[in-house]
Design a protein around this motif. Structure first.
Motif, PDB file in Angstrom:
ATOM      1  N   SER A 161       2.831  -1.536   2.033  1.00 38.07           N
ATOM      2  CA  SER A 161       3.426  -2.807   1.621  1.00 38.07           C
ATOM      3  C   SER A 161       2.732  -3.468   0.441  1.00 38.07           C
ATOM      4  O   SER A 161       3.195  -4.494  -0.051  1.00 38.07           O
ATOM      5  N   ALA A 211      11.752   1.484   4.445  1.00 38.19           N
ATOM      6  CA  ALA A 211      12.309   2.396   5.460  1.00 38.19           C
ATOM      7  C   ALA A 211      11.907   1.942   6.865  1.00 38.19           C
ATOM      8  O   ALA A 211      10.877   1.277   7.024  1.00 38.19           O
ATOM      9  N   ASN A 237      -2.303   1.717   9.484  1.00 38.80           N
ATOM     10  CA  ASN A 237      -1.115   1.818  10.344  1.00 38.80           C
ATOM     11  C   ASN A 237      -0.331   3.081  10.027  1.00 38.80           C
ATOM     12  O   ASN A 237       0.073   3.819  10.932  1.00 38.80           O
ATOM     13  N   SER A 238      -0.116   3.349   8.745  1.00 36.85           N
ATOM     14  CA  SER A 238       0.658   4.533   8.365  1.00 36.85           C
ATOM     15  C   SER A 238      -0.035   5.795   8.849  1.00 36.85           C
ATOM     16  O   SER A 238       0.613   6.728   9.350  1.00 36.85           O
ATOM     17  N   GLU A 241       0.324   6.074  12.599  1.00 36.68           N
ATOM     18  CA  GLU A 241       1.728   6.365  12.937  1.00 36.68           C
ATOM     19  C   GLU A 241       2.054   7.836  12.656  1.00 36.68           C
ATOM     20  O   GLU A 241       2.768   8.488  13.411  1.00 36.68           O
TER      21      GLU A 241
HETATM   22  N1  UDP Z   1       6.259   0.295   6.673  1.00 39.34           N
HETATM   23  C1  UDP Z   1       7.605   0.325   7.009  1.00 39.34           C
HETATM   24  N2  UDP Z   1       8.498   0.738   6.067  1.00 39.34           N
HETATM   25  C2  UDP Z   1       8.138   1.133   4.817  1.00 39.34           C
HETATM   26  C3  UDP Z   1       6.752   1.133   4.490  1.00 39.34           C
HETATM   27  C4  UDP Z   1       5.852   0.705   5.453  1.00 39.34           C
HETATM   28  O1  UDP Z   1       7.988  -0.024   8.131  1.00 39.34           O
HETATM   29  O2  UDP Z   1       9.013   1.483   4.030  1.00 39.34           O
HETATM   30  C5  UDP Z   1       5.303  -0.163   7.683  1.00 39.34           C
HETATM   31  C6  UDP Z   1       4.494   0.975   8.251  1.00 39.34           C
HETATM   32  O3  UDP Z   1       5.175   1.538   9.367  1.00 39.34           O
HETATM   33  C7  UDP Z   1       3.186   0.320   8.606  1.00 39.34           C
HETATM   34  C8  UDP Z   1       3.083  -0.865   7.659  1.00 39.34           C
HETATM   35  O4  UDP Z   1       4.375  -1.038   7.076  1.00 39.34           O
HETATM   36  O5  UDP Z   1       3.205  -0.148   9.945  1.00 39.34           O
HETATM   37  C9  UDP Z   1       2.106  -0.615   6.521  1.00 39.34           C
HETATM   38  O6  UDP Z   1       0.819  -0.735   7.000  1.00 39.34           O
HETATM   39  P1  UDP Z   1      -0.361   0.146   6.449  1.00 39.34           P
HETATM   40  O7  UDP Z   1      -1.588  -0.253   7.194  1.00 39.34           O
HETATM   41  O8  UDP Z   1      -0.014   1.585   6.502  1.00 39.34           O
HETATM   42  O9  UDP Z   1      -0.454  -0.195   4.913  1.00 39.34           O
HETATM   43  P2  UDP Z   1      -0.529  -1.569   4.069  1.00 39.34           P
HETATM   44  O10 UDP Z   1       0.868  -1.985   3.837  1.00 39.34           O
HETATM   45  O11 UDP Z   1      -1.305  -2.566   4.898  1.00 39.34           O
HETATM   46  O12 UDP Z   1      -1.225  -1.152   2.818  1.00 39.34           O
END
Ligand code: UDP
Length: 450
Positions: free
Chosen positions: A272, A331, A352-353, A356
């Motif tokens: 994000s 997505a 989180n990614s 997941e």
């Molecule tokens: N995410 C999502 N859709 C997208 C991109 C990201 O739902 O198209 C969610 C992803 O599942 C995760 C979060 O956004 O739970 C991103 O968190 P992460 O710790 O990976 O990265 P950050 O955004 O904090 O750099």
């Protein structure tokens, strides 16, 4: 299951960024299922959607931001400003909440480690405070070591030492240390020192991780750190939860995946916040075009420096890849990773990614962009060995080689098998007798007696 609310009320306060809001709301759901009443205190900026959580109470507080201002801020500036702006509104919120204390007793506050101001406010109300650290335990250990790393001269990072190992934090190299290129490095160091201190002075640190994944880091932090730590993740595996997405996901991602062969698709998303330069974006585009695999690519508006959205794509690119490529702005990531068509995740290695991906048994192509992502990518490739790293610059030729190695070659088979093993370990950790299951019981006793 205990009566809802029968165990008292828990207050949650997330940092208003997607990667922090998601695990905080998932944790709140876990506690709700264990019989606690849930109140979410949140900033107006990036406010979660209360209608997705009808069982929770949401209390917005003022953060002093306008939308325009926040879009210009780095996340570190944003966090620092929140720590000043939210102090008084949070105090007022607790005054109202605790003075109106009636049927439900407030047991404790669970706040994000980045929100330093919550400590003095909670102390002034004699409210026990636990903290949620939204990245891994190994990352936390690396953050806690920053003063030592500065003293020993690893930081600031010198270009000539990038490949040197850091014996204090194996298997990290100097280039994997969790820093960011910001004009005011001192502000970054202060924020991280504050985060570690918040954890140190709390009643307990909760991690969205599990011991089978981070065994040695958990053992080391337990030894080096005075505060109890509770790795009770992976949170998103407890039960299918309401969407904590701050952006509406594009559901065509799934209908497009439905048309693809099993394990053939590369899912590409850099979370994000991360953004890439235009020349990097072009190499990614050509790498995807040349590798011949179908791809689902999340391109957030504003995630390419100097572009609104897709203007920098080479002309004719979309026609050339045709149905083989699908581009969306956001997505439904959990559904995407669980889809049988997905064979690899090209990720920035946000925590989180990464978690997941592991829980879905999907191997990773690692392209860390800043701070903790470097540490996580190193763990993915050299501790868990469930991915490969795109090192030494982004070039279309290397991208194709890395994709083929991971998805097509025998070389990648061990990696593909290992991530499936970790998927199973994650499931086991949540079952009766598993580490996260037991640690959650301990955490609940600790909170209930605090
Ligand atoms: N995410 C999502 N859709 C997208 C991109 C990201 O739902 O198209 C969610 C992803 O599942 C995760 C979060 O956004 O739970 C991103 O968190 P992460 O710790 O990976 O990265 P950050 O955004 O904090 O750099």
């Amino acid at each position: 299951m205990a009566d809802k609310g029968g165990r008292g009320r828990l207050l949650f306060f997330p940092l208003p960024l997607q990667g922090h809001v998601t695990p905080m709301l998932q944790l709140a759901e876990i506690f709700y299922s264990k019989g606690f009443s849930i109140t979410i205190i949140h900033t107006r900026y990036n406010s979660p959607n209360p209608s997705s959580y009808p069982n929770f109470t949401f209390l917005p507080i003022s953060d002093g931001f306008s939308e325009k201002k926040t879009s210009e801020l780095s996340i570190f500036a944003l966090a620092s400003i929140l720590n000043v702006n939210c102090l008084d509104p949070f105090k007022d919120c607790l005054t109202d909440l605790l003075s109106g204390e009636s049927k439900v007793h407030t047991t404790c506050l669970i706040s994000d480690t980045v929100l330093h101001f919550t400590r003095e406010v909670a102390e002034s109300f004699k409210l026990p405070r636990f903290v949620l650290r939204t990245s891994g335990v190994g990352v936390f250990r690396a953050f806690a070591a920053i003063p030592l790393l500065r003293e020993k001269g690893y930081l600031p990072i010198q270009a000539s030492r990038l490949e040197e190992p850091v014996p204090e934090l194996p298997p990290l190299r100097v280039k994997d240390l969790p820093v960011i290129n910001v004009p005011n490095a001192e502000m970054f160091y202060q924020l991280i020192a504050g985060l570690v201190n918040e954890a140190r002075t709390s009643s307990g640190v909760i991690f969205n991780s599990f011991e089978e994944l981070e065994q040695s880091a958990v053992a080391a932090v337990r030894q080096e750190f005075p505060t109890p730590i509770f790795p009770v993740g992976p949170f998103h595996q407890y039960f299918p939860s309401a969407s904590s997405s701050l952006v509406q996901p594009d559901e065509t991602s799934i209908s497009w995946l439905d048309k693809q062969a099993p394990k053939s698709v590369i899912y590409v998303s850099f979370g994000s916040i991360a953004a890439v330069k235009e020349n990097e974006f072009l190499e990614i585009a050509w790498g995807l075009a040349n590798c011949k695999h179908p791809f689902l690519w999340v391109i957030r508006p504003g995630s390419i420096h100097g572009s609104q959205w897709l203007e920098s794509l080479p002309s004719g690119f979309l026609d050339m890849v045709g149905e083989r490529g699908h581009i969306v702005k956001w997505a439904p990531q959990l559904e995407v990773l669980a889809h049988p068509a997905v064979g690899a995740f090209w990720t920035h290695n946000g925590w989180n990614s990464t978690l997941e991906s592991i829980c879905a048994g999907v191997p990773m192509i690692c392209m860390p962009c800043f701070t903790d992502q470097f540490v996580i990518a190193r763990y993915v490739t050299h501790v868990w060995k469930v991915g490969v790293q795109l090192d030494n610059g982004l070039e279309r030729k290397t991208i194709v080689e890395v994709i083929r190695k991971l998805m097509d070659n025998e070389e990648g088979e061990e990696i593909r098998n290992r991530v499936v093993d970790f998927k199973e370990k994650a499931n086991v950790s949540l079952r009766h007798g598993g580490s996260s299951h037991g640690t959650l019981e301990n955490l609940i006793s600790c909170i209930s007696s605090s």
